[in-house]
Write an enzyme that holds these catalytic residues in place. Structure first.
Site, PDB file in Angstrom:
ATOM      1  N   GLY A 118       0.052  -6.516  -3.795  1.00  0.00           N
ATOM      2  CA  GLY A 118      -0.463  -7.762  -3.238  1.00  0.00           C
ATOM      3  C   GLY A 118       0.101  -8.992  -3.908  1.00  0.00           C
ATOM      4  N   GLU A 121       3.333  -9.720  -2.299  1.00  0.00           N
ATOM      5  CA  GLU A 121       3.134 -10.202  -0.930  1.00  0.00           C
ATOM      6  C   GLU A 121       2.683 -11.663  -0.911  1.00  0.00           C
ATOM      7  OE1 GLU A 121       2.419  -6.854   2.121  1.00  0.00           O
ATOM      8  OE2 GLU A 121       0.844  -6.617   0.635  1.00  0.00           O
ATOM      9  N   GLU A 143       3.056   0.493  -2.424  1.00  0.00           N
ATOM     10  CA  GLU A 143       1.991   1.099  -1.613  1.00  0.00           C
ATOM     11  C   GLU A 143       2.342   2.476  -1.064  1.00  0.00           C
ATOM     12  OE1 GLU A 143       1.229  -3.316  -1.638  1.00  0.00           O
ATOM     13  OE2 GLU A 143       2.993  -2.018  -1.464  1.00  0.00           O
TER      14      GLU A 143
END
Length: 727
Positions: A118, A121, A143
């Site tokens: 995350g 991202e 992931e």
């Protein structure tokens, strides 16, 4: 008052969005984070006084990923959430980040620490990305390693930044990238000294400050092309899909879903592409593979890394110096690994030449690193200076822990324990590195059995991530705590089990090997056995494993067992097979060039044709599925027995240990997750079928039958309380 995202605005109208949780030592991303980042983005978009923003972190790790407790709670109630609601939830981070990059204000991301998942991202959704040159910072999208895909726009932004082909290893393999590598690939714009990080972010905002992402500009094209209109890309994706399935045997849905995102998404406008990503993310979430991998490789591994079994009230031990007795492959590996991490290591063996040879192992490894520019000579010299090879035990007088790593011989280990007792401080821990000798019995050789514990390392030590910690009957809580502290200091993952024959990992892989070798004696084609294992997702076939470990090792262990058990000993098909190959034919495995395989001088191998003469092939061979069932269910039964006997303390230990230690297929999540996925009533029924056809080794223990009758599971609200937890 905010607790997660703290906003300040300077005189130039530059806002700083500081990700710095006041309620946690780590910047986890949970529902509270989502609420506060949404509010921060709303203010950024609507406050006319704000001209641009810097997103940065107030902690050493930029972002630490999902909150484990919240994730586990959501995992257990996932089936209760309607698909439409789940899809909306899964798209929420993606939508928030999209609103940030289209808010009309430029956002620079100042990455001051590791930002995996995350965190990466978030950075990709910012218009400018600058990274500190601080040592050890990593970026990436891992992931796929837990059965998912990047759900915050990662598959779409990476492919638009660097092209689909370059994006594939980043998102399909979950590569961890250094700041320099990310810069070279084009994922970040600049790497600067840590002290200049915020200044560089502000400089860009003031001097350039472009609030529009490249993919939102008219005429944008994906580097290298996208979709059928780019024949080279289309052909590459077709070939990649074929290669992927050849490698994974259709066991892993996440890489295939990522490929679909890389094919479909770049052909669409960004908003539609993000919907595609959310769709595939949700499909993966509905698949038991992702649930199993998330639970074991993220949640349970995370708990283990945080030392979930460490007794409370014992002060943490900081290791500046340890001892290692036995400078063979395992002892040398432990010394090398500890020295690299800054721990002084006294390396002892029977003579100076053997001790020096143990240190030479580190020299050779470091020379390779220097040759590949991974290490400087000065750093290598400093590491080697921490390893002190000797025959003298006196240098251990001030250590907190000694790892005994001599041969698997009870008499020799007892002798070493008595020598250690003579020099160690009264509270020092003796940790025996053994794969199966009983810890409780070994402990009785010393004056302080409460200070004795098992630490089963895996070879090669510097690469294998697991340590199996074994409690003896008299092992004290303080001893367990210190052993776990060392595992953590070595940056490895510990599981904790109680003493018992083969502990957990050795007996667990033994069940797989024993049943596989039994099939050889029955006339099942050896090639079928090896290939069925690979198709099941087991990285190394059982005959290959046996040759690598050494058939002579198995022979000596079985002969010792025959001696120990006396008249009660009953020879198994595997015992007879190994006795024939080693005792009569001298086939020891790879070490002497002949075992189940014949080994050529160039390292190539082929199955030994003589096996067919010893064990004539069945006229009708079993199906691949039947061979897979025999391998896997032999391990499921053994794992259940290990829990029933009080060896396995928690199913998390069994699941993590099976995957990280002995190569159980990751997509199944470990034996306990696999049984939950199948359903215990079905597991018991299959065990009964296999037992009726192949023998009592498949008989389900009473624990499994009782759980099935009560509708219990190993995880979740109706989870069983392991017998060891009742003691």
């Amino acid at each position: 008052m905010t607790e997660v995202i703290h906003i300040t605005v300077d005189a130039d109208g530059i806002a700083t969005l500081l990700f710095d949780r006041s309620d946690s030592a780590m910047n986890t991303m949970d529902t509270k984070f989502m609420a506060e980042i949404e509010a921060a983005i709303e203010r950024l978009a609507t406050d006319n006084a704000i001209k641009g923003a810097i997103f940065t972190s107030g902690k050493p790790v930029f972002a630490a990923g999902a909150d484990l407790k919240e994730m586990e709670a959501n995992l257990d109630k996932a089936d209760e959430i309607p698909v439409a609601e789940r899809l909306k939830m899964n798209a929420s981070l993606s939508k928030l980040l999209r609103s940030m990059e289209t808010c009309g204000k430029p956002v620079a991301c100042a990455i001051n620490g590791t930002a995996l998942g995350g965190g990466t991202e978030i950075a990709l959704a910012c218009h400018y990305r600058v990274v500190s040159d601080a040592r050890g910072i990593q970026l990436g999208l891992p992931e796929v390693q837990v059965g998912l895909l990047p759900g915050g726009g990662g598959t779409q932004r990476v492919s638009r930044l660097i092209g689909i082909q370059a994006a594939m290893p980043v998102v399909m393999e979950g590569q961890a990238l250094s700041a320099e590598k990310a810069l070279k690939m084009g994922l970040v714009h600049k790497v600067v000294p840590a002290g200049e990080l915020l200044a560089e972010a502000k400089r860009w905002l003031v001097e350039q400050g472009d609030p529009v992402q490249p993919w939102d500009k008219k005429g944008f094209k994906v580097p290298g092309g996208a979709g059928p209109s780019a024949p080279a890309v289309a052909q590459m994706l077709v070939v990649s899909n074929a290669m992927l399935q050849a490698k994974t045997f259709h066991n892993l849905p996440a890489p295939k879903a990522i490929l679909s995102c890389l094919y479909e998404g770049p052909q669409l406008p960004m908003d539609k592409a993000l919907e595609v990503e959310a769709k595939y993310f949700t499909l993966l979430q509905l698949d038991p593979v992702s649930r199993n991998m998330i639970r074991t490789l993220f949640i349970n591994k995370g708990k283990a890394d945080k030392l979930m079994h460490r007794p409370e009230g014992v002060p943490k031990t900081t290791f500046r110096k340890i001892g290692v007795v036995g400078a063979g492959l395992m002892g040398a590996g432990i010394a090398y690994h500890c020295a690299k991490l800054g721990i002084e290591t006294v390396l002892i063996d029977r003579d100076q030449a053997a001790a020096d040879k143990g240190k030479a192992y580190s020299s050779k490894r470091l020379e390779k690193d220097i040759a590949k520019s991974r290490m400087t000579q000065d750093k290598a010299d400093a590491i080697l200076a921490r390893i002190h090879p000797t025959t003298e035990y006196a240098g251990l007088a001030d250590v907190e822990l000694v790892v005994e790593a001599v041969f698997e011989d009870r008499g020799l280990k007892a002798e070493i324990t008595r020598k250690l007792d003579a020099v160690l401080p009264p509270h020092a821990v003796i940790a025996s590195n053994t794969s199966g000798l009983p810890i409780s019995e070994l402990a009785e050789a010393g004056a302080h059995p409460e200070n004795f514990i098992g630490m089963h390392f895996f070879s090669p030590v510097e690469r294998m991530p697991l340590v199996e910690v074994i409690r003896g009957r008299k092992t004290s809580p303080a001893t367990l705590a210190r052993a776990l502290d060392l595992v953590q200091a070595m940056k490895k993952t510990p599981i904790v089990v109680n003493d018992g024959p083969g502990f957990f990992t050795s007996r667990f892989i033994g069940a797989y090997i024993n049943e596989s070798l039994a099939m050889v004696t029955e006339g099942v084609n050896p090639a079928l056995i090896e290939n069925a294992a690979k198709m099941a997702g087991i990285p190394v076939g059982p005959l290959t494993v046996s040759d690598e470990i050494g058939l002579d090792t198995a022979y000596h262990a079985s002969q010792q067992r025959k001696k120990d058990e006396g008249e009660a000993f009953k020879p198994t098909p595997t015992f007879k097979l190994v006795e024939k190959l080693v005792g009569e034919l001298g086939r020891h495995g790879r070490k002497n060039g002949k075992g189940f395989f014949e080994y050529a001088a160039d390292g190539s191998k082929k199955l030994w044709s003589g096996l067919a003469e010893l064990f004539p092939p069945l006229a009708e061979q079993p199906s691949v599925e039947e061979v897979k069932a025999r391998m896997l269910y032999a391990q499921l039964v053994d794992a259940a027995k290990a829990m029933a006997e009080g060896v396995v303390i928690d199913p998390a230990d069994g699941d993590v240990g099976s995957i990280l230690g002995v190569g159980f297929p990751a997509y199944l999540g470990g034996p306990f997750s696999m049984m939950d996925t199948i359903g215990l009533d079905k597991v018991v029924a299959e065990c009964d079928r296999l037992a009726a056809r192949y023998g009592a080794q498949y008989a389900a223990p009473q624990l499994l039958r009782d759980m099935a009758a009560r509708g219990q599971r190993f995880y979740g609200a109706n989870r069983v309380l392991p017998p060891a937890a009742v003691r």
